[in-house]
Design an enzyme around this catalytic site. Structure first.
Site, PDB file in Angstrom:
ATOM      1  N   GLY A 282       7.687   1.478   4.463  1.00 21.39           N
ATOM      2  CA  GLY A 282       6.385   2.146   4.544  1.00 21.39           C
ATOM      3  C   GLY A 282       5.414   1.730   3.465  1.00 21.39           C
ATOM      4  N   LEU A 283       5.674   0.596   2.805  1.00 28.38           N
ATOM      5  CA  LEU A 283       4.800   0.129   1.727  1.00 28.38           C
ATOM      6  C   LEU A 283       3.913  -1.033   2.169  1.00 28.38           C
ATOM      7  CD1 LEU A 283       7.208   0.315  -1.351  1.00 28.38           C
ATOM      8  CD2 LEU A 283       5.580   2.026  -0.539  1.00 28.38           C
ATOM      9  N   GLY A 284       3.785  -1.223   3.476  1.00 31.46           N
ATOM     10  CA  GLY A 284       2.853  -2.236   3.983  1.00 31.46           C
ATOM     11  C   GLY A 284       3.324  -3.661   3.818  1.00 31.46           C
ATOM     12  N   SER A 285       4.648  -3.884   3.875  1.00 32.94           N
ATOM     13  CA  SER A 285       5.166  -5.237   3.653  1.00 32.94           C
ATOM     14  C   SER A 285       4.706  -6.219   4.728  1.00 32.94           C
ATOM     15  CB  SER A 285       6.699  -5.221   3.578  1.00 32.94           C
ATOM     16  OG  SER A 285       7.263  -4.709   4.776  1.00 32.94           O
TER      17      SER A 285
ATOM     18  N   LYS B 108       0.836  -1.205   0.000  1.00 30.10           N
ATOM     19  CA  LYS B 108       0.000   0.000   0.000  1.00 30.10           C
ATOM     20  C   LYS B 108       0.868   1.252   0.000  1.00 30.10           C
ATOM     21  CE  LYS B 108       0.402   2.131   4.222  1.00 30.10           C
ATOM     22  NZ  LYS B 108       1.775   1.763   4.463  1.00 30.10           N
TER      23      LYS B 108
ATOM     24  N   GLU C 175      -0.709  -8.495  12.585  1.00 31.04           N
ATOM     25  CA  GLU C 175      -0.108  -7.161  12.667  1.00 31.04           C
ATOM     26  C   GLU C 175       0.105  -6.732  14.124  1.00 31.04           C
ATOM     27  OE1 GLU C 175       1.428  -5.871   9.927  1.00 31.04           O
ATOM     28  OE2 GLU C 175       0.093  -4.160   9.615  1.00 31.04           O
TER      29      GLU C 175
ATOM     30  N   GLY D 218      10.335  -2.524   5.602  1.00 32.02           N
ATOM     31  CA  GLY D 218      10.568  -1.319   6.392  1.00 32.02           C
ATOM     32  C   GLY D 218      10.592  -0.026   5.611  1.00 32.02           C
TER      33      GLY D 218
ATOM     34  N   SER E 249       8.417 -11.829  -1.486  1.00 32.38           N
ATOM     35  CA  SER E 249       7.767 -10.526  -1.578  1.00 32.38           C
ATOM     36  C   SER E 249       8.461  -9.625  -2.580  1.00 32.38           C
ATOM     37  CB  SER E 249       7.759  -9.845  -0.206  1.00 32.38           C
ATOM     38  OG  SER E 249       7.082  -8.602  -0.283  1.00 32.38           O
TER      39      SER E 249
ATOM     40  N   ASP F 235      -3.296  -0.775   7.022  1.00 32.54           N
ATOM     41  CA  ASP F 235      -2.474  -1.519   6.061  1.00 32.54           C
ATOM     42  C   ASP F 235      -3.100  -2.862   5.705  1.00 32.54           C
ATOM     43  OD1 ASP F 235      -0.817   0.620   6.409  1.00 32.54           O
ATOM     44  OD2 ASP F 235       0.983  -0.546   6.818  1.00 32.54           O
TER      45      ASP F 235
END
Length: 387
Positions: A141-144, A10, A191, A139, A134, A202
């Site tokens: 900020g892309l919702g990994s 995201k 999460e 880390g 993936s 997320d």
């Protein structure tokens, strides 16, 4: 039976930081995925296996050992999401200690703990193998982590008695709404293990895809009618999200009236951006007009983020570089490093894109190109009958 599940990452299109102070924010899925493969093999070797392809790590646990450490899952209830208690987390930690994770990769421990909890809570002590890979940088900020949780839960629940899926269907399959709701709730539990107190944004974006508008804890799902492509530049500069959030709060205490105006402006940008994205477009001219509006909104949002004090020299380098090509950019997420979004207009030449990417990569940045607001969780079965 074998199944693969993929869940998207995201981006925050608008409203980061201001959302903490009551403004509206908008998040969107991107077509970069975390993929979890689950094999509940008929070969009962009594082992649970986890392979993390991106980090070249493999883990192996006898299911009997998991039963010792986490008793009570002989008859799991996958239809009822279950939180991992402090006591259970400590028990799982003992399983990790036996694995001797390399110090350089110890940050992955929370993800492995999450895997053990979700697998056991959903499938009990069944032997099986899960493989994860993936396309999302960790880390950044892309919702990994959310994509990891959603893809894992999707695969686990697809082979549970909670989902009425056609195992013979070819290609990627989307679950029913009620099944996605269950995946989302389980992913949120994952999460919580990784982040402690996640917002739920997320995992919601990753599960359902498309757009999410959120304000004061309320999430609203939206559907985009505008095809969008973004260049995502990962500065690869780590950031301390808590410190950045605290810095904005401190600035707000020093300048309450000014910052209230800043947050109000961000709220207006997020609302207008949502309207633009949901407006139907008939042709390339209409698309270009909407893209022009989005570029202006992104530019204004970035200026306000700079007012909040969350930019960074690496972010400014990306902004200057893309501006040379008349492209508009903004940071996404916490700022202080992390990732920058650049809108790639539909009529933009691929030659220009190649030049921008080459220049950014020469600065040591990682460049990813993604479509915005696509589908959420999908699953794919690899054979037509259960073992």
């Amino acid at each position: 039976m074998k199944v693969r599940a993929r869940a998207p990452g995201k981006i925050i299109l608008s409203g980061e930081h201001a959302v903490v102070h009551g403004s509206t924010a908008v998040a969107a899925s991107i077509n970069l995925y975390s993929v979890a493969s689950l094999d509940l093999s008929s070969d009962d070797d009594g082992m649970l296996k986890l392979e993390l392809k991106d980090t070249e790590l493999e883990f192996l646990w006898p299911t009997g050992r998991i039963r010792e450490v986490l008793p009570g899952f002989d008859c799991p209830s996958p239809s009822i999401p279950k939180s991992c208690s402090t006591e259970s987390y400590k028990s799982i930690a003992s399983l990790l200690e036996e694995q001797n994770i390399p110090e350089a990769k110890i940050t992955l421990a929370s993800g492995v703990s999450t895997f053990i909890w979700l697998y056991t809570a959903i499938h009990g002590y069944k032997p099986g193998k899960v493989t994860i890979y993936s396309e999302l940088p960790l880390g950044a900020g892309l919702g990994s982590s959310a994509a990891f949780c959603v893809s894992l839960c999707g695969a686990l629940l697809a082979l549970s008695n909670c989902c009425a899926l056609d195992y013979g269907q070819q290609g990627w399959v989307t679950m029913k709404e009620s099944e996605l709701d269950l995946v989302n709730k389980w992913a949120f539990e994952g999460e919580k293990i990784i982040h402690g107190r996640p917002s739920g944004i997320d995992n919601t974006v990753s599960t359902y895809g498309n757009l999410i508008q959120f304000r004061s804890g309320e999430l609203t799902r939206l559907k985009s009618n505008l095809p969008l492509k973004m260049l995502i530049t990962n500065t690869q500069v780590g950031r301390n999200t808590k410190a950045l959030v605290a810095g904005v709060s401190e600035r707000t205490l020093r300048h309450p009236d000014i910052m209230a105006s800043v947050f109000g402006a961000v709220d207006s940008i997020s609302k207008e951006l949502s309207t633009v994205l949901q407006t139907p477009v008939a042709d390339d001219i209409a698309i270009t007009e909407q893209e022009d509006k989005l570029e202006e909104l992104m530019e204004m949002n970035q200026g306000l983020l700079q007012c909040m004090g969350v930019s960074h020299v690496s972010i400014e380098t990306v902004l200057r570089t893309t501006l040379k090509y008349k492209l508009k950019s903004k940071l996404t997420g916490a700022g202080g490093g992390g990732c920058v979004l650049t809108l790639l207009p539909t009529l933009l030449s691929s030659v220009v894109v190649d030049k921008v990417v080459a220049e950014l990569e020469a600065c040591g940045f990682q460049c990813l190109i993604a479509e915005i607001g696509g589908s959420g969780l999908d699953v794919c079965f690899e054979n037509s009958s259960r073992n």
